[in-house]
Scaffold this motif. Structure first.
Motif, PDB file in Angstrom:
ATOM      1  N   ALA A 115      32.170 -25.100  70.504  1.00 23.50           N
ATOM      2  CA  ALA A 115      32.375 -25.527  69.116  1.00 23.50           C
ATOM      3  C   ALA A 115      31.278 -26.483  68.663  1.00 23.50           C
ATOM      4  N   SER A 116      30.861 -27.378  69.533  1.00 22.43           N
ATOM      5  CA  SER A 116      29.816 -28.334  69.150  1.00 22.43           C
ATOM      6  C   SER A 116      28.453 -27.659  69.051  1.00 22.43           C
ATOM      7  N   VAL A 117      28.205 -26.635  69.882  1.00 23.30           N
ATOM      8  CA  VAL A 117      26.960 -25.876  69.763  1.00 23.30           C
ATOM      9  C   VAL A 117      26.904 -25.172  68.412  1.00 23.30           C
ATOM     10  N   VAL A 118      27.994 -24.518  68.032  1.00 22.52           N
ATOM     11  CA  VAL A 118      28.053 -23.825  66.745  1.00 22.52           C
ATOM     12  C   VAL A 118      27.905 -24.816  65.602  1.00 22.52           C
ATOM     13  N   ARG A 119      28.557 -25.932  65.720  1.00 19.16           N
ATOM     14  CA  ARG A 119      28.481 -26.950  64.664  1.00 19.16           C
ATOM     15  C   ARG A 119      27.043 -27.400  64.425  1.00 19.16           C
ATOM     16  N   LEU A 120      26.311 -27.604  65.510  1.00 19.74           N
ATOM     17  CA  LEU A 120      24.944 -28.104  65.380  1.00 19.74           C
ATOM     18  C   LEU A 120      23.974 -27.020  64.929  1.00 19.74           C
ATOM     19  N   LEU A 121      24.125 -25.800  65.439  1.00 14.59           N
ATOM     20  CA  LEU A 121      23.085 -24.786  65.287  1.00 14.59           C
ATOM     21  C   LEU A 121      23.382 -23.712  64.245  1.00 14.59           C
ATOM     22  N   SER A 124      25.832 -25.822  59.622  1.00 12.15           N
ATOM     23  CA  SER A 124      27.171 -26.166  59.129  1.00 12.15           C
ATOM     24  C   SER A 124      27.189 -27.248  58.055  1.00 12.15           C
ATOM     25  N   GLU A 125      26.054 -27.914  57.830  1.00  9.46           N
ATOM     26  CA  GLU A 125      25.962 -28.993  56.836  1.00  9.46           C
ATOM     27  C   GLU A 125      26.973 -30.103  57.125  1.00  9.46           C
ATOM     28  N   ASP A 126      27.075 -30.459  58.395  1.00  4.47           N
ATOM     29  CA  ASP A 126      27.974 -31.526  58.839  1.00  4.47           C
ATOM     30  C   ASP A 126      27.133 -32.765  59.116  1.00  4.47           C
ATOM     31  N   ARG A 127      27.348 -33.818  58.365  1.00  9.87           N
ATOM     32  CA  ARG A 127      26.523 -35.018  58.500  1.00  9.87           C
ATOM     33  C   ARG A 127      26.759 -35.735  59.822  1.00  9.87           C
ATOM     34  N   ASN A 129      26.495 -34.201  62.603  1.00  2.00           N
ATOM     35  CA  ASN A 129      25.705 -33.505  63.619  1.00  2.00           C
ATOM     36  C   ASN A 129      24.706 -34.429  64.301  1.00  2.00           C
ATOM     37  N   ILE A 130      24.206 -35.390  63.553  1.00  2.00           N
ATOM     38  CA  ILE A 130      23.231 -36.307  64.126  1.00  2.00           C
ATOM     39  C   ILE A 130      23.818 -37.077  65.292  1.00  2.00           C
ATOM     40  N   GLN A 131      25.112 -37.307  65.275  1.00  3.66           N
ATOM     41  CA  GLN A 131      25.767 -37.998  66.383  1.00  3.66           C
ATOM     42  C   GLN A 131      25.807 -37.124  67.627  1.00  3.66           C
ATOM     43  N   LEU A 132      26.023 -35.827  67.448  1.00  2.82           N
ATOM     44  CA  LEU A 132      25.959 -34.917  68.590  1.00  2.82           C
ATOM     45  C   LEU A 132      24.579 -34.960  69.225  1.00  2.82           C
ATOM     46  N   TYR A 133      23.561 -34.917  68.378  1.00  3.54           N
ATOM     47  CA  TYR A 133      22.187 -34.965  68.869  1.00  3.54           C
ATOM     48  C   TYR A 133      21.911 -36.252  69.634  1.00  3.54           C
ATOM     49  N   GLU A 134      22.256 -37.386  69.055  1.00  3.78           N
ATOM     50  CA  GLU A 134      21.925 -38.665  69.674  1.00  3.78           C
ATOM     51  C   GLU A 134      22.684 -38.902  70.980  1.00  3.78           C
ATOM     52  N   ARG A 135      23.919 -38.454  71.035  1.00  4.93           N
ATOM     53  CA  ARG A 135      24.742 -38.724  72.214  1.00  4.93           C
ATOM     54  C   ARG A 135      24.456 -37.746  73.348  1.00  4.93           C
ATOM     55  N   HIS A 136      24.250 -36.453  73.000  1.00  2.00           N
ATOM     56  CA  HIS A 136      24.231 -35.434  74.049  1.00  2.00           C
ATOM     57  C   HIS A 136      22.878 -34.761  74.279  1.00  2.00           C
ATOM     58  N   VAL A 160      15.022 -34.744  62.696  1.00  5.50           N
ATOM     59  CA  VAL A 160      16.272 -34.200  63.220  1.00  5.50           C
ATOM     60  C   VAL A 160      17.385 -34.230  62.180  1.00  5.50           C
ATOM     61  N   SER A 161      17.209 -34.983  61.116  1.00  2.00           N
ATOM     62  CA  SER A 161      18.246 -35.034  60.075  1.00  2.00           C
ATOM     63  C   SER A 161      18.447 -33.690  59.399  1.00  2.00           C
ATOM     64  N   VAL A 162      17.525 -32.744  59.635  1.00  2.00           N
ATOM     65  CA  VAL A 162      17.686 -31.407  59.061  1.00  2.00           C
ATOM     66  C   VAL A 162      18.960 -30.741  59.576  1.00  2.00           C
ATOM     67  N   PHE A 163      19.459 -31.174  60.739  1.00  2.00           N
ATOM     68  CA  PHE A 163      20.686 -30.593  61.278  1.00  2.00           C
ATOM     69  C   PHE A 163      21.936 -31.158  60.602  1.00  2.00           C
ATOM     70  N   ASN A 164      21.773 -32.156  59.748  1.00  2.00           N
ATOM     71  CA  ASN A 164      22.896 -32.632  58.937  1.00  2.00           C
ATOM     72  C   ASN A 164      23.125 -31.731  57.729  1.00  2.00           C
ATOM     73  N   ARG A 165      22.155 -30.864  57.445  1.00  2.23           N
ATOM     74  CA  ARG A 165      22.307 -29.902  56.362  1.00  2.23           C
ATOM     75  C   ARG A 165      22.005 -28.519  56.940  1.00  2.23           C
ATOM     76  N   ASN A 166      21.792 -27.549  56.112  1.00  3.77           N
ATOM     77  CA  ASN A 166      21.552 -26.185  56.580  1.00  3.77           C
ATOM     78  C   ASN A 166      20.088 -26.017  56.967  1.00  3.77           C
ATOM     79  N   ILE A 167      19.793 -26.069  58.249  1.00  8.51           N
ATOM     80  CA  ILE A 167      18.410 -25.979  58.711  1.00  8.51           C
ATOM     81  C   ILE A 167      17.772 -24.657  58.315  1.00  8.51           C
TER      82      ILE A 167
END
Length: 416
Positions: A115-121, A124-127, A129-136, A160-167
């Motif tokens: 689920a987190s892979v799908v969310r990031l890649l 998904s325009e989930d703001r 997402n940056i937390q997933l990147y920084e933590r994992h 990397v903030s591009v993953f907070n919106r639709n890359i």
């Protein structure tokens, strides 16, 4: 911590420029090549535009195979991992693609679940997402890749903030698609309305009544008469000339219309995420259709388990193969890179492919035109070492959902 191996010369783009420039700087051809090189020097493809299902069928991809492939957006390399190959060497001359490939691999290796892979890649325009990147992910990136994604732009935001919106709305191709939507709206057409289609018949009606007439508009004919009009698709001047030669009047508009017709009408919308990106500028939601192969849940465990079998290299296929021992490669994926090459470059590439190819090795690639680029351009001593599977190539070309290429080609190394 396990790091993805660093890559020397990672931020320099001279290799890409050297591969593109074939004419004198002040010639018309040279100026066109340099403009394309300038546009191609940033991120081009957030998503690769070759169908991985067609690739894997053509390769007859099996567990243990050793693959060399061009990276682009990284989607297909990850899809190949679902078959658990022995190794994948990913090459690309564009350092932005190198960084994206490494981040996508790290996502599978280090994010906690599918689920987190799908969310990031998935765009998904989930703001968050940056937390997933920084933590994992961030702690496991090599220094060059970390520097790339942490770099701040003129707006003060990190890349990397591009993953907070639709890359997938970014990069050269994403902006090209956005421009296409804008031009359609200027003519009163909302391409996003394709999402309402519920059948192939609906898709055909939408294309025939709304999209096809656009290609007769003076503005679109004016734009497509220029080589630079297709730079946003990643099509260099050499490929434009090849496409224009297919038309009776030298115009590329009929070719584009035909390719877009295949994308819009030949595959059910639910099954074609390429069409979703082209017409809706996003991936389908679960109730609307399927995600790319590498993001589908049934492949997650195999991809995650095999992700450490990938090595990413900022160099050309020819240079990578030159450093490999004879008979050490089972499958080679060239995308459409050969359309850019001179006869000399093709010969150098296939000399190394032939030397490093294991018995029964296969090479697959796509071309802007329908015919293979190898006929009449490789020395007979090289080409005679390979068998061209024309029937299988043609059959799989009709199944390629991305629909933007004229030809798909499979070569298999002869015995002896």
């Amino acid at each position: 911590m396990t790091e993805i191996a660093p890559d020397a010369g990672y931020h320099r783009n001279t290799k890409l420029k050297d591969a593109l420039l074939q004419h004198a700087p002040l010639s018309a051809e040279g100026l066109s090549e340099r403009l394309f090189g300038l546009m191609f020097s940033g991120l081009v493809y957030a998503q690769i535009w070759e169908d991985p299902e067609v690739d894997m069928a053509a390769m007859d991809l099996m567990e243990g195979h050793r693959i060399v492939t061009i990276g682009s957006g990284g989607c297909n390399m990850l899809a190949y991992l679902s078959r658990q190959p022995g190794s994948i060497d990913v090459v690309d001359l564009n350092p932005n693609h190198i960084a994206l490939n490494k981040l996508k691999i790290a996502a599978f290796r280090h994010l906690p679940d599918h689920a987190s892979v799908v969310r990031l890649l998935s765009g998904s325009e989930d703001r968050a997402n940056i937390q997933l990147y920084e933590r994992h992910i961030l702690p496991y990136l090599d220094a060059s890749t970390r520097t790339y994604w942490q770099k701040r732009g003129l707006n003060g935001k990190r890349r990397v903030s591009v993953f907070n919106r639709n890359i997938y709305r970014t990069g050269l191709l994403g902006r090209f698609i956005a421009l296409g939507h804008l031009i359609a709206k200027l003519h009163g057409i909302r391409l996003e309305d394709m999402a309402a289609a519920r059948s192939l018949r609906d898709q055909r009606q939408f294309f025939d009544t709304r999209i096809a007439p656009l290609f007769d508009k003076p503005l679109i004919r004016f734009i497509t008469a220029r080589k630079s009009s297709l730079f946003g698709l990643g099509i260099p001047p050499q490929q434009y000339d090849e496409l224009a030669s297919l038309s009776d009047n030298g115009s590329i508009a009929p070719i584009l219309r035909h390719r877009l017709e295949k994308l819009a009408c030949h595959f059910p919308l639910r099954e074609n995420y390429f069409a979703w990106q082209a017409f809706m500028r996003r991936y389908p939601r679960p109730e609307e259709g399927v995600l790319p192969t590498y993001l589908q849940p049934q492949h997650y465990e195999a991809i995650r388990a095999s992700a450490d079998r990938v090595n990413v290299h900022h160099e050309s296929v020819t240079d990578l193969l030159a450093a490999k021992p004879a008979g050490s490669v089972d499958r080679v994926v060239l995308l459409d890179a050969q359309d850019w090459m001179t006869d000399q470059q093709l010969t150098a590439l296939w000399t190394e492919i032939t030397r490093t190819a294991a018995p029964g090795a296969r090479v697959i690639f796509r071309t802007a035109a329908e015919c293979s680029v190898l006929d009449g351009r490789l020395p007979a001593s090289l080409l005679d070492r390979w068998t061209y599977d024309g029937d299988r190539s043609a059959a799989l070309n009709t199944q390629d959902r991305s629909a933007i290429y004229g030809g798909f080609h499979i070569y298999e190394k002869r015995e002896g």
